[in-house]
Design a protein around this motif. Structure first.
Motif, PDB file in Angstrom:
ATOM      1  N   GLU A 108      38.788  38.875  47.814  1.00  0.00           N
ATOM      2  CA  GLU A 108      38.356  40.249  48.081  1.00  0.00           C
ATOM      3  C   GLU A 108      36.971  40.538  47.505  1.00  0.00           C
ATOM      4  O   GLU A 108      36.328  41.503  47.908  1.00  0.00           O
ATOM      5  CB  GLU A 108      39.368  41.237  47.495  1.00  0.00           C
ATOM      6  CG  GLU A 108      40.744  41.194  48.129  1.00  0.00           C
ATOM      7  CD  GLU A 108      41.680  42.206  47.498  1.00  0.00           C
ATOM      8  OE1 GLU A 108      41.573  43.397  47.855  1.00  0.00           O
ATOM      9  OE2 GLU A 108      42.504  41.820  46.650  1.00  0.00           O
ATOM     10  N   LYS A 124      45.817  44.726  34.481  1.00  0.00           N
ATOM     11  CA  LYS A 124      46.726  45.185  35.530  1.00  0.00           C
ATOM     12  C   LYS A 124      46.604  44.358  36.800  1.00  0.00           C
ATOM     13  O   LYS A 124      47.489  44.382  37.657  1.00  0.00           O
ATOM     14  CB  LYS A 124      46.449  46.657  35.850  1.00  0.00           C
ATOM     15  CG  LYS A 124      46.747  47.610  34.701  1.00  0.00           C
ATOM     16  CD  LYS A 124      46.431  49.052  35.095  1.00  0.00           C
ATOM     17  CE  LYS A 124      46.655  49.992  33.924  1.00  0.00           C
ATOM     18  NZ  LYS A 124      46.308  51.403  34.278  1.00  0.00           N
ATOM     19  N   ALA A 125      45.501  43.683  36.951  1.00  0.00           N
ATOM     20  CA  ALA A 125      45.244  42.767  38.071  1.00  0.00           C
ATOM     21  C   ALA A 125      44.267  41.717  37.548  1.00  0.00           C
ATOM     22  O   ALA A 125      43.661  41.895  36.478  1.00  0.00           O
ATOM     23  CB  ALA A 125      44.671  43.512  39.277  1.00  0.00           C
ATOM     24  N   PRO A 126      44.097  40.615  38.274  1.00  0.00           N
ATOM     25  CA  PRO A 126      43.197  39.566  37.772  1.00  0.00           C
ATOM     26  C   PRO A 126      41.734  39.996  37.662  1.00  0.00           C
ATOM     27  O   PRO A 126      40.992  39.436  36.860  1.00  0.00           O
ATOM     28  CB  PRO A 126      43.357  38.450  38.812  1.00  0.00           C
ATOM     29  CG  PRO A 126      44.680  38.699  39.439  1.00  0.00           C
ATOM     30  CD  PRO A 126      44.840  40.186  39.457  1.00  0.00           C
ATOM     31  N   TYR A 127      41.321  40.989  38.477  1.00  0.00           N
ATOM     32  CA  TYR A 127      39.921  41.405  38.502  1.00  0.00           C
ATOM     33  C   TYR A 127      39.826  42.925  38.452  1.00  0.00           C
ATOM     34  O   TYR A 127      40.714  43.638  38.938  1.00  0.00           O
ATOM     35  CB  TYR A 127      39.222  40.893  39.762  1.00  0.00           C
ATOM     36  CG  TYR A 127      39.297  39.398  39.937  1.00  0.00           C
ATOM     37  CD1 TYR A 127      38.360  38.559  39.338  1.00  0.00           C
ATOM     38  CD2 TYR A 127      40.314  38.815  40.698  1.00  0.00           C
ATOM     39  CE1 TYR A 127      38.432  37.180  39.485  1.00  0.00           C
ATOM     40  CE2 TYR A 127      40.400  37.432  40.848  1.00  0.00           C
ATOM     41  CZ  TYR A 127      39.464  36.629  40.238  1.00  0.00           C
ATOM     42  OH  TYR A 127      39.539  35.266  40.378  1.00  0.00           O
ATOM     43  N   GLN A 182      36.509  39.533  36.021  1.00  0.00           N
ATOM     44  CA  GLN A 182      37.687  38.962  35.374  1.00  0.00           C
ATOM     45  C   GLN A 182      37.738  39.376  33.901  1.00  0.00           C
ATOM     46  O   GLN A 182      38.792  39.769  33.384  1.00  0.00           O
ATOM     47  CB  GLN A 182      37.662  37.444  35.507  1.00  0.00           C
ATOM     48  CG  GLN A 182      38.958  36.755  35.096  1.00  0.00           C
ATOM     49  CD  GLN A 182      38.948  35.284  35.456  1.00  0.00           C
ATOM     50  OE1 GLN A 182      37.898  34.673  35.653  1.00  0.00           O
ATOM     51  NE2 GLN A 182      40.124  34.694  35.559  1.00  0.00           N
ATOM     52  N   TRP A 238      41.025  47.991  40.635  1.00  0.00           N
ATOM     53  CA  TRP A 238      41.712  46.724  40.385  1.00  0.00           C
ATOM     54  C   TRP A 238      41.741  45.881  41.651  1.00  0.00           C
ATOM     55  O   TRP A 238      41.967  46.400  42.745  1.00  0.00           O
ATOM     56  CB  TRP A 238      43.126  46.971  39.875  1.00  0.00           C
ATOM     57  CG  TRP A 238      43.142  47.674  38.546  1.00  0.00           C
ATOM     58  CD1 TRP A 238      43.307  49.005  38.317  1.00  0.00           C
ATOM     59  CD2 TRP A 238      42.950  47.071  37.269  1.00  0.00           C
ATOM     60  NE1 TRP A 238      43.228  49.285  36.989  1.00  0.00           N
ATOM     61  CE2 TRP A 238      43.018  48.108  36.298  1.00  0.00           C
ATOM     62  CE3 TRP A 238      42.737  45.766  36.833  1.00  0.00           C
ATOM     63  CZ2 TRP A 238      42.881  47.877  34.940  1.00  0.00           C
ATOM     64  CZ3 TRP A 238      42.594  45.523  35.469  1.00  0.00           C
ATOM     65  CH2 TRP A 238      42.668  46.572  34.539  1.00  0.00           C
ATOM     66  N   VAL A 239      41.537  44.602  41.501  1.00  0.00           N
ATOM     67  CA  VAL A 239      41.462  43.673  42.634  1.00  0.00           C
ATOM     68  C   VAL A 239      42.393  42.491  42.366  1.00  0.00           C
ATOM     69  O   VAL A 239      42.303  41.850  41.311  1.00  0.00           O
ATOM     70  CB  VAL A 239      40.018  43.170  42.840  1.00  0.00           C
ATOM     71  CG1 VAL A 239      39.951  42.218  44.027  1.00  0.00           C
ATOM     72  CG2 VAL A 239      39.071  44.356  43.052  1.00  0.00           C
ATOM     73  N   ASP A 240      43.245  42.216  43.332  1.00  0.00           N
ATOM     74  CA  ASP A 240      44.265  41.182  43.148  1.00  0.00           C
ATOM     75  C   ASP A 240      43.772  39.771  43.445  1.00  0.00           C
ATOM     76  O   ASP A 240      44.215  38.804  42.814  1.00  0.00           O
ATOM     77  CB  ASP A 240      45.484  41.481  44.028  1.00  0.00           C
ATOM     78  CG  ASP A 240      46.237  42.730  43.572  1.00  0.00           C
ATOM     79  OD1 ASP A 240      46.358  42.910  42.341  1.00  0.00           O
ATOM     80  OD2 ASP A 240      46.662  43.516  44.426  1.00  0.00           O
ATOM     81  N   LYS A 241      42.900  39.635  44.433  1.00  0.00           N
ATOM     82  CA  LYS A 241      42.525  38.296  44.881  1.00  0.00           C
ATOM     83  C   LYS A 241      41.015  38.092  44.795  1.00  0.00           C
ATOM     84  O   LYS A 241      40.232  38.980  45.136  1.00  0.00           O
ATOM     85  CB  LYS A 241      42.977  38.079  46.321  1.00  0.00           C
ATOM     86  CG  LYS A 241      44.496  38.140  46.503  1.00  0.00           C
ATOM     87  CD  LYS A 241      44.874  37.962  47.969  1.00  0.00           C
ATOM     88  CE  LYS A 241      46.383  38.038  48.155  1.00  0.00           C
ATOM     89  NZ  LYS A 241      46.756  37.898  49.595  1.00  0.00           N
ATOM     90  N   LYS A 242      40.646  36.902  44.404  1.00  0.00           N
ATOM     91  CA  LYS A 242      39.234  36.550  44.299  1.00  0.00           C
ATOM     92  C   LYS A 242      38.534  36.687  45.640  1.00  0.00           C
ATOM     93  O   LYS A 242      37.360  37.072  45.708  1.00  0.00           O
ATOM     94  CB  LYS A 242      39.102  35.122  43.772  1.00  0.00           C
ATOM     95  CG  LYS A 242      37.679  34.685  43.480  1.00  0.00           C
ATOM     96  CD  LYS A 242      37.649  33.297  42.848  1.00  0.00           C
ATOM     97  CE  LYS A 242      36.228  32.889  42.501  1.00  0.00           C
ATOM     98  NZ  LYS A 242      36.193  31.544  41.859  1.00  0.00           N
TER      99      LYS A 242
END
Length: 707
Positions: free
Chosen positions: A215, A237-240, A228, A209-213
Motif C-alpha cells: 500500500e 496497531k499495524a505494521p506501518y 515502520q 495505519w497501513v497493513d501492507k507494505k
C-alpha cells in the motif's frame, strides 16, 4: 519560532538568577541552585520532574516579594529604584520557566502535562496581580512622566516598553473593567493550555495505519522504514503508520502511489481536530478565545483584536496589512489558476481526460511533472542532505563565513532528551559567546512545527551570555542509517538558525530589549533572510555531500535541483495567504459577531471566499481547527508577519548579493546594525540603516518566489 511568553507584561521576564531568597531549597531542588555548568546552563542530569512544581512555587513567591519591595519603597519613584528593580524582579522565575516550558513543547510527557496544568493558573494569577497593581503602576507612571525625556538609549527604551506594556494590559482601566480583564486573562490561559493538549492528542490520533507494505508503493525504502518505526513507537496497531505533521498538506503525498491512501492521509490531516472524530473538536476553544480576545480589545477601546494587537507593530493597522495582502493576492491568483490547470492537464495524460485533480493529488502530480520537466525528485537529492552535514557544513559554515562564529560540540552538557546536541559558540575574537542546542527529530511527545527559544537570554547588565536552542520535526532514521532531509527541511534548519543568530548575536544591556524581543512583523526577518544562504553555491557545495561517499552533489544535479526550487511556487504562497487571511478574519470580529463552534467551519469558508482565496486546490497551510500559531502561540492577528518579513528578508538578501553575500564586512554590518540590537531602537530605521532603503520593496517578494 516559539512564541510562549511568561509574565509578558509588554516585556519578557529577565533571565538572570536570584537564588538568595531560596537558599533553604537549594540542596533538594537543583532548579533553585545556581548551575555549575558552563554559561549557567540548566543541569538536566540533576533536575527531576518532581522538582518543577516546588521550584515554581518558590520562584513565584520570590517574584511577589520583589514586587512588594518596589511598592513599599518610601522614596519617590525613579528609574533606579523602580524600573531597574522591576526589570530584575523575575530572574528566578524566568530561570525556572525557561527550563520547564521547553519540555512542554518538545518533550511533553503526561507528568510534564500535569505540572503545566497546575502552573499556568499560578502564573496567570501572578501576571494579573502585577499588571493591575495600582501602586506599582503609579510609581512606573511617575518615572515615565518625570524622567522619560531625561533618559537616553536603552534606558529610555526600557522605560517605554515597561510603561506601555502596563497600559496595554489595562492599567488605566476603571476597577470594573480591570476585574473583567483579569478574568479574561485567566480564562484564555486555561483555554490555551486545553488547546495544546487537544491538538497534540488529535494530531497523534490522526496517524494513518497501513497493513501492507504494498500500500506504500512509491515511497522510498527510507520512508517505508520510517513508517515502520513510527508504527512501533505508537503502539504497533499495524505494521506501518503515516504520521500527520502540523501543516495541512503532508510531505509523503508527493510520492505515495495509492490514491485512496493519499485521500485518507489528506483527510486525516484536515479533519484532525474539527469534530469528524468526536474525540477531537477544537472549535469550542477557538470560538471562546476569539470572543474573549475581541472583548479584551473592546475593553481597551479598540474596535477589534487585530486593531489592538497591531498597534505596536511595523504594520500599525489591519488596513495596512490588508492593503499589503490584497496586492499579493491580485498578482498571485492568475498564476495559481494557471498552475492548477497545468498540473491537472499533466495528470490527464496518464489518468484520462475526465480525471479531476483533488487536493490530495496535487503534490503527487506536481512532483511527477517536476520530474518530467526538470528531471528531479526528492529521492534523488535527499542522499546529499544528511542532517548532520546540513548543520555543521551548511548552517554553521555560513555563520562562520559571514559572522566569524565557530562551533565546538560539547558532550559534557546534559540535555532534556538524548537526541539533542550542544555546541559552544565562539566569537571571531576567540571568546565564548553562546551555547546552542539542536533538537531536530520528531517524537510523540513533541508538538509539530519548528521553533527557536532560549534557556537564557543575553544581557550585559547581568553578564549573561545567551543559551539558545532550535527544535525541528525531522524524521529520525533507524539506528545505523542516516537521517536525510528534503530541501524544505534543509531551509527550515537555516530558518530556525536565523532566529538563533538573532538571539546569540544580541548585545543589549537589558533582557527585555534583547535578541528576538522585537515586533512580530520584524522577528521573522532574520530567520527568513538566513534561508538565503542555503542556495549560495559555496555554502551549498559544502554541505550537499553524499552520505555514503562524501562526494559533492554533481554540478548537473545541483543545477537541476536549484532550478526546481521555484517550480510551481504559487501553491506555497497561496496556502500562506489563506492562513494569514483566516487569522485576520477571526480577529477583525467584534465579540458579538464571533461565530459559535458549530458555525466556525462555515465562517472559515466564507472568510476565504470573500477575499478570493476559497480554493479547494490550495487550502490554508493551517486550517482554523489546528492553527497553533494563532490559538496556542503568539501570532494572533500576526501570521501575516511571515509574508511581511519575507519582503524585508528579500530586500536584505539583495543587499548582501550586491555587497558580497559571504563577505565578513557585509555580515558585520548586518550584525552591528540589526542582529545585535534587539529592540533597542526603531525597527524600520534599523532596516534603513543597513539597506539604505527608506521603505521595503514588496515587488521583490514575487520575483524571489519565481512568480
Amino acid at each position: 519560532m516559539n512564541t510562549r511568553t511568561i509574565l509578558a507584561i509588554g516585556m519578557t521576564s529577565v533571565t538572570m538568577l536570584s537564588f538568595n531568597a531560596c537558599q533553604q531549597h537549594t540542596q533538594e531542588n537543583p532548579l533553585l541552585a545556581e548551575s555549575s555548568l558552563p554559561f549557567g546552563a540548566p543541569d538536566f542530569s540533576k533536575i527531576k520532574t518532581a522538582d518543577y512544581l516546588p521550584a515554581f512555587e518558590a520562584a513565584i513567591k520570590d517574584k511577589r516579594d520583589n514586587i512588594q519591595k518596589i511598592v513599599d519603597c518610601p522614596d519617590s519613584a525613579t528609574f533606579e529604584n523602580t524600573i531597574l528593580p522591576f526589570e530584575d524582579s523575575g530572574k528566578l522565575l524566568d530561570h525556572v520557566s525557561r527550563t520547564f516550558f521547553p519540555l512542554v513543547d518538545a518533550d511533553k510527557t503526561p507528568e510534564i502535562g500535569e505540572i503545566e496544568k497546575k502552573v499556568q493558573p499560578m502564573l496567570t494569577d501572578l501576571e494579573n496581580e502585577i499588571a493591575f497593581n495600582k501602586t506599582l503602576f503609579e510609581r512606573i507612571r511617575q518615572v515615565y512622566d518625570k524622567q522619560h525625556d531625561q533618559l537616553t538609549g536603552e534606558d529610555q527604551k526600557l522605560l517605554e516598553e515597561i510603561y506601555k506594556g502596563f497600559v496595554r494590559k489595562g492599567a488605566l482601566l476603571p476597577a470594573d473593567k480591570m476585574e473583567r480583564m483579569k478574568a479574561i486573562n485567566l480564562r484564555i490561559s486555561d483555554l490555551q493550555q486545553q488547546w495544546g493538549d487537544q491538538l497534540q492528542d488529535a494530531t497523534n490520533d490522526a496517524v494513518v495505519w497501513v497493513d501492507k507494505k504494498e500500500e506504500l508503493a512509491g515511497l522510498s525504502d527510507a520512508d517505508m522504514a520510517q513508517c515502520q518505526k513510527d508504527a512501533e513507537s505508537r503502539g504497533g496497531k499495524a505494521p506501518y503508520a503515516i504520521v500527520i505533521v502540523n501543516t495541512t498538506q503532508q510531505p509523503l503525498l508527493a510520492t505515495l502511489d495509492n490514491r485512496d491512501l493519499r485521500k485518507k492521509v489528506f483527510e486525516a490531516s484536515i479533519h484532525r481536530a474539527d469534530g469528524t472524530n468526536a474525540k477531537h473538536n477544537t472549535f469550542a476553544i477557538v470560538s471562546e478565545i476569539a470572543k474573549l480576545r475581541a472583548e479584551q480589545a473592546e475593553l481597551m477601546g479598540y474596535p477589534n483584536y487585530a486593531a489592538y494587537s497591531l498597534e505596536n507593530t511595523m504594520a500599525k493597522t489591519p488596513e495596512h496589512v490588508y492593503d499589503f495582502l490584497k496586492n499579493l493576492i491580485k498578482a498571485y491568483a492568475p498564476k495559481a489558476d494557471a498552475e492548477t490547470k497545468a498540473i491537472e492537464d499533466f495528470a490527464r495524460k496518464s489518468e484520462g481526460a475526465d480525471f479531476q485533480l483533488q487536493p490530495y493529488d496535487r503534490f503527487y502530480y506536481s512532483a511527477k511533472m517536476k520530474k518530467a520537466m526538470l528531471d528531479i525528485s526528492d529521492d534523488e537529492v535527499k542522499p546529499y542532505f544528511n542532517v548532520d552535514s546540513v548543520l555543521v557544513n551548511g548552517v554553521f559554515y555560513a555563520a562562520n563565513l559571514v559572522y566569524g562564529l565557530t562551533f565546538k560540540e560539547r558532550t559534557d552538557i546534559p540535555t532534556y532528551h538524548s537526541d539533542m546536541r550542544v555546541f559552544e559558540v565562539i566569537d571571531k575574537d576567540g571568546k565564548p559567546m553562546a551555547l546552542f542546542y539542536g533538537d531536530y527529530y520528531r517524537r510523540p511527545t513533541k508538538r509539530g512545527g519548528a521553533w527557536m527559544d532560549a534557556f537564557q537570554e543575553q544581557t550585559r547588565r547581568w553578564k549573561h551570555l545567551p543559551i539558545i536552542f532550535n527544535v525541528c520535526n525531522t524524521a529520525k532514521a533507524p539506528d545505523g542509517e542516516p537521517s536525510l532531509l528534503t530541501w524544505d527541511e534543509v531551509t527550515t534548519m537555516f530558518h530556525e538558525f536565523g532566529h538563533a543568530l538573532h538571539g546569540m548575536l544580541s548585545n543589549c544591556e537589558y533582557e527585555t530589549l534583547a535578541g528576538t524581543s522585537v515586533a512580530r512583523d520584524f522577528v521573522e526577518m532574520p530567520s527568513q533572510f538566513n534561508e538565503s544562504f542555503a542556495a549560495i553555491p559555496q555554502v551549498f557545495d559544502h554541505f550537499a555531500r553524499h552520505y555514503k561517499t562524501g562526494a559533492q552533489m554533481p554540478a548537473e544535479l545541483k543545477e537541476r535541483m536549484l532550478k526546481s526550487i521555484n517550480f510551481q511556487t504559487a501553491y506555497a504562497l497561496g496556502e500562506n495567504l489563506a492562513a494569514t487571511c483566516l487569522d485576520l478574519a477571526w480577529h477583525m470580529l467584534p465579540a458579538k459577531d464571533v461565530p459559535t463552534p458549530d458555525k466556525a467551519a462555515a465562517f472559515e469558508s466564507e472568510a476565504l471566499r470573500q477575499i478570493g482565496l476559497l480554493n479547494a486546490q490550495i487550502p490554508p497551510r493551517y486550517s482554523t481547527s489546528y492553527f497553533n500559531h494563532v490559538w496556542g502561540g503568539g501570532y494572533a492577528a500576526g501570521y501575516y508577519s511571515y509574508l511581511w518579513t519575507e519582503v524585508l528578508a528579500v530586500n536584505i538578501a539583495d543587499v548582501f548579493a550586491q555587497r558580497g553575500a559571504l563577505k565578513r564586512e557585509t555580515g558585520q554590518a548586518m550584525r552591528d546594525k540589526i542582529l545585535s540590537r534587539g529592540n533597542t531602537g526603531d525597527l524600520m530605521q534599523m532596516f534603513s540603516d543597513f539597506t539604505g532603503m527608506q521603505q521595503p520593496d514588496a515587488s521583490s517578494l514575487l520575483k524571489a518566489r519565481g512568480l
